[in-house]
Write a protein that holds these residues in place. Structure first.
Motif, PDB file in Angstrom:
ATOM      1  N   GLN A   1       0.845  -1.194   0.000  1.00  0.00           N
ATOM      2  CA  GLN A   1       0.000   0.000   0.000  1.00  0.00           C
ATOM      3  C   GLN A   1       0.881   1.245   0.000  1.00  0.00           C
ATOM      4  OE1 GLN A   1      -3.400  -0.041  -0.179  1.00  0.00           O
ATOM      5  NE2 GLN A   1      -3.065  -2.231  -0.492  1.00  0.00           N
ATOM      6  N   LEU A   2       0.533   2.211  -0.848  1.00  0.00           N
ATOM      7  CA  LEU A   2       1.308   3.442  -0.963  1.00  0.00           C
ATOM      8  C   LEU A   2       0.510   4.629  -0.462  1.00  0.00           C
ATOM      9  CD1 LEU A   2       2.773   3.119  -4.565  1.00  0.00           C
ATOM     10  CD2 LEU A   2       3.661   2.203  -2.440  1.00  0.00           C
ATOM     11  N   ARG A   3       1.235   5.582   0.139  1.00  0.00           N
ATOM     12  CA  ARG A   3       0.636   6.855   0.512  1.00  0.00           C
ATOM     13  C   ARG A   3       1.496   7.953  -0.092  1.00  0.00           C
ATOM     14  NH1 ARG A   3       1.427   9.955   5.006  1.00  0.00           N
ATOM     15  NH2 ARG A   3       2.494   8.247   6.048  1.00  0.00           N
ATOM     16  N   PHE A   4       0.901   8.733  -0.981  1.00  0.00           N
ATOM     17  CA  PHE A   4       1.604   9.822  -1.663  1.00  0.00           C
ATOM     18  C   PHE A   4       2.020  10.867  -0.642  1.00  0.00           C
ATOM     19  CE2 PHE A   4       1.236  14.058  -3.588  1.00  0.00           C
ATOM     20  CZ  PHE A   4       2.140  13.946  -4.626  1.00  0.00           C
ATOM     21  N   LEU A   5       3.304  11.217  -0.643  1.00  0.00           N
ATOM     22  CA  LEU A   5       3.793  12.281   0.234  1.00  0.00           C
ATOM     23  C   LEU A   5       4.010  13.579  -0.528  1.00  0.00           C
ATOM     24  CD1 LEU A   5       6.344  10.383   2.512  1.00  0.00           C
ATOM     25  CD2 LEU A   5       3.971  10.998   3.002  1.00  0.00           C
ATOM     26  N   GLY A   6       4.486  13.479  -1.773  1.00  0.00           N
ATOM     27  CA  GLY A   6       4.632  14.711  -2.530  1.00  0.00           C
ATOM     28  C   GLY A   6       5.607  14.599  -3.674  1.00  0.00           C
ATOM     29  N   LYS A   7       5.571  15.640  -4.484  1.00  0.00           N
ATOM     30  CA  LYS A   7       6.521  15.838  -5.562  1.00  0.00           C
ATOM     31  C   LYS A   7       6.775  17.320  -5.669  1.00  0.00           C
ATOM     32  CE  LYS A   7       3.117  14.605  -8.973  1.00  0.00           C
ATOM     33  NZ  LYS A   7       2.967  14.036 -10.304  1.00  0.00           N
ATOM     34  N   ASN A   8       7.736  17.708  -6.467  1.00  0.00           N
ATOM     35  CA  ASN A   8       8.130  19.106  -6.506  1.00  0.00           C
ATOM     36  C   ASN A   8       7.673  19.830  -7.762  1.00  0.00           C
ATOM     37  OD1 ASN A   8      10.142  17.652  -4.645  1.00  0.00           O
ATOM     38  ND2 ASN A   8      10.267  19.796  -4.090  1.00  0.00           N
ATOM     39  N   SER A   9       6.625  19.324  -8.368  1.00  0.00           N
ATOM     40  CA  SER A   9       6.082  19.976  -9.552  1.00  0.00           C
ATOM     41  C   SER A   9       4.622  19.585  -9.676  1.00  0.00           C
ATOM     42  CB  SER A   9       6.844  19.519 -10.798  1.00  0.00           C
ATOM     43  OG  SER A   9       6.182  19.942 -11.956  1.00  0.00           O
TER      44      SER A   9
ATOM     45  N   LYS B   1       5.393  15.334   6.023  1.00  0.00           N
ATOM     46  CA  LYS B   1       4.009  14.859   5.896  1.00  0.00           C
ATOM     47  C   LYS B   1       3.840  13.454   6.459  1.00  0.00           C
ATOM     48  CE  LYS B   1       3.403  17.642   1.777  1.00  0.00           C
ATOM     49  NZ  LYS B   1       3.401  17.613   0.309  1.00  0.00           N
ATOM     50  N   ASP B   2       4.963  12.793   6.738  1.00  0.00           N
ATOM     51  CA  ASP B   2       4.937  11.461   7.341  1.00  0.00           C
ATOM     52  C   ASP B   2       5.273  11.546   8.830  1.00  0.00           C
ATOM     53  OD1 ASP B   2       4.459   8.682   6.994  1.00  0.00           O
ATOM     54  OD2 ASP B   2       6.617   8.300   7.023  1.00  0.00           O
ATOM     55  N   GLY B   3       5.226  12.758   9.379  1.00  0.00           N
ATOM     56  CA  GLY B   3       5.426  12.944  10.806  1.00  0.00           C
ATOM     57  C   GLY B   3       6.868  13.047  11.256  1.00  0.00           C
ATOM     58  N   LEU B   4       7.802  13.189  10.326  1.00  0.00           N
ATOM     59  CA  LEU B   4       9.195  13.319  10.719  1.00  0.00           C
ATOM     60  C   LEU B   4       9.488  14.773  11.075  1.00  0.00           C
ATOM     61  CD1 LEU B   4      10.931  10.962   8.156  1.00  0.00           C
ATOM     62  CD2 LEU B   4      10.100  10.467  10.439  1.00  0.00           C
ATOM     63  N   PRO B   5      10.363  14.989  12.054  1.00  0.00           N
ATOM     64  CA  PRO B   5      10.589  16.347  12.538  1.00  0.00           C
ATOM     65  C   PRO B   5      11.283  17.257  11.544  1.00  0.00           C
ATOM     66  CG  PRO B   5      12.117  14.818  13.566  1.00  0.00           C
ATOM     67  CD  PRO B   5      11.137  14.001  12.767  1.00  0.00           C
ATOM     68  N   SER B   6      12.069  16.704  10.649  1.00  0.00           N
ATOM     69  CA  SER B   6      12.787  17.531   9.689  1.00  0.00           C
ATOM     70  C   SER B   6      12.910  16.768   8.385  1.00  0.00           C
ATOM     71  CB  SER B   6      14.186  17.872  10.210  1.00  0.00           C
ATOM     72  OG  SER B   6      14.941  18.477   9.189  1.00  0.00           O
ATOM     73  N   GLY B   7      12.624  17.425   7.298  1.00  0.00           N
ATOM     74  CA  GLY B   7      12.772  16.775   6.009  1.00  0.00           C
ATOM     75  C   GLY B   7      14.074  17.153   5.325  1.00  0.00           C
TER      76      GLY B   7
ATOM     77  N   LEU C   1       7.738  11.088  -3.892  1.00  0.00           N
ATOM     78  CA  LEU C   1       8.030  10.355  -2.676  1.00  0.00           C
ATOM     79  C   LEU C   1       6.747   9.736  -2.132  1.00  0.00           C
ATOM     80  CD1 LEU C   1      10.282   9.728  -0.580  1.00  0.00           C
ATOM     81  CD2 LEU C   1       9.554  11.808   0.627  1.00  0.00           C
ATOM     82  N   TYR C   2       6.824   8.449  -1.787  1.00  0.00           N
ATOM     83  CA  TYR C   2       5.697   7.709  -1.218  1.00  0.00           C
ATOM     84  C   TYR C   2       6.139   7.040   0.076  1.00  0.00           C
ATOM     85  CZ  TYR C   2       3.846   7.826  -6.018  1.00  0.00           C
ATOM     86  OH  TYR C   2       3.401   8.210  -7.257  1.00  0.00           O
ATOM     87  N   ALA C   3       5.218   6.908   1.022  1.00  0.00           N
ATOM     88  CA  ALA C   3       5.420   6.056   2.195  1.00  0.00           C
ATOM     89  C   ALA C   3       4.678   4.754   1.914  1.00  0.00           C
ATOM     90  CB  ALA C   3       4.847   6.722   3.441  1.00  0.00           C
TER      91      ALA C   3
ATOM     92  N   PRO D   1      15.596  15.817  -6.885  1.00  0.00           N
ATOM     93  CA  PRO D   1      15.920  17.111  -6.285  1.00  0.00           C
ATOM     94  C   PRO D   1      16.019  16.966  -4.762  1.00  0.00           C
ATOM     95  CG  PRO D   1      13.879  17.236  -7.575  1.00  0.00           C
ATOM     96  CD  PRO D   1      14.291  15.817  -7.529  1.00  0.00           C
ATOM     97  N   THR D   2      16.917  17.691  -4.146  1.00  0.00           N
ATOM     98  CA  THR D   2      17.057  17.616  -2.688  1.00  0.00           C
ATOM     99  C   THR D   2      15.765  18.010  -1.981  1.00  0.00           C
ATOM    100  OG1 THR D   2      17.966  19.854  -2.631  1.00  0.00           O
ATOM    101  CG2 THR D   2      19.545  18.036  -2.736  1.00  0.00           C
ATOM    102  N   GLU D   3      15.010  18.892  -2.587  1.00  0.00           N
ATOM    103  CA  GLU D   3      13.771  19.376  -1.976  1.00  0.00           C
ATOM    104  C   GLU D   3      12.707  18.280  -1.858  1.00  0.00           C
ATOM    105  OE1 GLU D   3      16.038  22.472  -3.988  1.00  0.00           O
ATOM    106  OE2 GLU D   3      14.993  20.773  -4.856  1.00  0.00           O
ATOM    107  N   LEU D   4      12.858  17.181  -2.586  1.00  0.00           N
ATOM    108  CA  LEU D   4      11.861  16.111  -2.522  1.00  0.00           C
ATOM    109  C   LEU D   4      11.691  15.615  -1.091  1.00  0.00           C
ATOM    110  CD1 LEU D   4       9.945  14.245  -4.133  1.00  0.00           C
ATOM    111  CD2 LEU D   4      11.851  12.643  -4.298  1.00  0.00           C
ATOM    112  N   PHE D   5      12.771  15.600  -0.315  1.00  0.00           N
ATOM    113  CA  PHE D   5      12.703  15.048   1.030  1.00  0.00           C
ATOM    114  C   PHE D   5      12.050  15.979   2.038  1.00  0.00           C
ATOM    115  CE2 PHE D   5      15.826  12.499  -1.156  1.00  0.00           C
ATOM    116  CZ  PHE D   5      15.328  11.242  -0.890  1.00  0.00           C
ATOM    117  N   GLU D   6      11.718  17.208   1.630  1.00  0.00           N
ATOM    118  CA  GLU D   6      10.923  18.083   2.496  1.00  0.00           C
ATOM    119  C   GLU D   6       9.556  17.466   2.762  1.00  0.00           C
ATOM    120  OE1 GLU D   6      10.860  21.833   0.457  1.00  0.00           O
ATOM    121  OE2 GLU D   6      13.004  22.170   0.787  1.00  0.00           O
TER     122      GLU D   6
END
Length: 139
Positions: A2-10, A63-69, A18-20, A54-59
């Protein structure tokens, strides 16, 4: 899987995403690596591959509850920070048809799976955690 969309930069077309997952992993969809100079820097075992994102993808990890992306340590699976300001991410190549069917992957991209714990270890440690460690008496 099962995938949960976290985001993309465009918002336009396909791009690194990025998916969890429900397996305590992240799926990193990124650009296939074709540059010989970049490939020569990598030691990729059988069954794994690497993608460029892109490095910004990990921001989007926030959205997955991590303190810093913000990834500050460049170790496996973040192999290289390229001169163009992107990360090369190494992981198990995703071949799960059900998971791949949930994504829109153009021919010039592929997907790697990376353990969540491994990504968390690369994140910048909160400053107060370092202060707490220094304040503890040595045993």
């Amino acid at each position: 899987m099962q995938l949960r969309f976290l985001g993309k930069n465009s918002n336009v077309g396909e791009c690194p995403t990025l998916y969890a997952t429900d397996r305590d992993t992240y799926l990193v969809q990124g650009w296939r690596i074709y540059a010989n100079d970049l490939l020569m820097q990598l030691d990729i075992p059988e069954g794994e591959t690497a993608v460029e994102v892109p490095t910004e993808l990990f921001e989007h990890l926030e959205k997955d509850g991590l303190p810093s992306g913000v990834i500050r340590r460049l170790e496996d699976p973040i192999m290289i920070l390229t001169p163009g300001g992107t990360f090369v991410v190494q992981g198990k190549e995703v071949t799960d048809r059900e998971a791949l069917a949930q994504m829109d992957i153009p021919d010039y991209e592929t997907v790697v799976e990376v353990p969540k714990a491994t990504i968390i270890a690369l994140l910048e440690e909160p400053r107060d955690a370092d202060l707490q460690r220094r304040a503890q008496p040595a045993l």
